[in-house]
Design a protein around this motif. Structure first.
Motif, PDB file in Angstrom:
ATOM      1  N   GLY A  64       0.769  -1.237   0.000  1.00  0.00           N
ATOM      2  CA  GLY A  64       0.000   0.000   0.000  1.00  0.00           C
ATOM      3  C   GLY A  64       0.795   1.280   0.000  1.00  0.00           C
ATOM      4  O   GLY A  64       0.249   2.345   0.261  1.00  0.00           O
ATOM      5  N   ARG A  65       2.071   1.211  -0.326  1.00  0.00           N
ATOM      6  CA  ARG A  65       2.901   2.415  -0.386  1.00  0.00           C
ATOM      7  C   ARG A  65       3.037   2.830  -1.846  1.00  0.00           C
ATOM      8  O   ARG A  65       4.073   2.635  -2.481  1.00  0.00           O
ATOM      9  CB  ARG A  65       4.224   2.145   0.297  1.00  0.00           C
ATOM     10  N   TYR A  66       1.965   3.403  -2.359  1.00  0.00           N
ATOM     11  CA  TYR A  66       1.843   3.657  -3.792  1.00  0.00           C
ATOM     12  C   TYR A  66       2.823   4.699  -4.321  1.00  0.00           C
ATOM     13  O   TYR A  66       3.382   4.509  -5.402  1.00  0.00           O
ATOM     14  CB  TYR A  66       0.406   4.043  -4.135  1.00  0.00           C
ATOM     15  N   ALA A  67       3.035   5.776  -3.606  1.00  0.00           N
ATOM     16  CA  ALA A  67       3.954   6.810  -4.106  1.00  0.00           C
ATOM     17  C   ALA A  67       5.369   6.246  -4.258  1.00  0.00           C
ATOM     18  O   ALA A  67       6.047   6.502  -5.261  1.00  0.00           O
ATOM     19  CB  ALA A  67       3.957   8.018  -3.179  1.00  0.00           C
ATOM     20  N   GLU A  68       5.801   5.462  -3.278  1.00  0.00           N
ATOM     21  CA  GLU A  68       7.127   4.851  -3.364  1.00  0.00           C
ATOM     22  C   GLU A  68       7.176   3.814  -4.488  1.00  0.00           C
ATOM     23  O   GLU A  68       8.183   3.692  -5.184  1.00  0.00           O
ATOM     24  CB  GLU A  68       7.492   4.194  -2.038  1.00  0.00           C
ATOM     25  N   SER A  69       6.075   3.107  -4.654  1.00  0.00           N
ATOM     26  CA  SER A  69       5.982   2.122  -5.723  1.00  0.00           C
ATOM     27  C   SER A  69       6.133   2.786  -7.090  1.00  0.00           C
ATOM     28  O   SER A  69       6.848   2.289  -7.954  1.00  0.00           O
ATOM     29  CB  SER A  69       4.644   1.383  -5.634  1.00  0.00           C
ATOM     30  N   VAL A  70       5.459   3.913  -7.260  1.00  0.00           N
ATOM     31  CA  VAL A  70       5.559   4.654  -8.524  1.00  0.00           C
ATOM     32  C   VAL A  70       7.010   5.023  -8.793  1.00  0.00           C
ATOM     33  O   VAL A  70       7.522   4.825  -9.900  1.00  0.00           O
ATOM     34  CB  VAL A  70       4.659   5.912  -8.513  1.00  0.00           C
TER      35      VAL A  70
END
Length: 102
Positions: A64-70
């Motif tokens: 759920g860490r989408y910004a880091e995933s991006v």
């Protein structure tokens, strides 16, 4: 198993492959903090290897860490812009964060 991976890292602490596999083992045994630490280590040891950037990004998406995933998946896409798998993963994350046009 995990003991062999830890031994591999003792023998060669700069083995990105061993750190990545250890991250997968930690993920499977429900140890997300240790998993991310291992994935980050692999990505930092070989920053020009798209596989490790992608693996980190996929893990971050799953927790759920989408910004880091991006960020991690964009790094992978910069390293291999014509890779269908990387583009599909990045597109999926963009959808999850509402960036439909990218």
């Amino acid at each position: 198993g995990m003991r062999r991976l830890e031994r591999a890292i003792e023998l060669d602490p700069r083995s990105a492959l061993a750190h990545c596999y250890l991250g997968q083992a930690f993920e499977k045994t429900k140890q997300p903090g240790r998993a991310e630490e291992s994935f980050r280590k692999a990505a930092s040891l070989e920053p020009d290897n798209w596989v490790y950037q992608q693996r980190l990004g996929i893990f971050q998406f799953r927790v759920g860490r989408y910004a880091e995933s991006v960020r991690a998946l964009e790094a992978a896409a910069r390293l291999t812009p014509d890779n269908a798998e990387v583009n599909a993963n990045l597109g999926g994350v963009y959808q999850a964060v509402g960036r439909f046009e990218e």
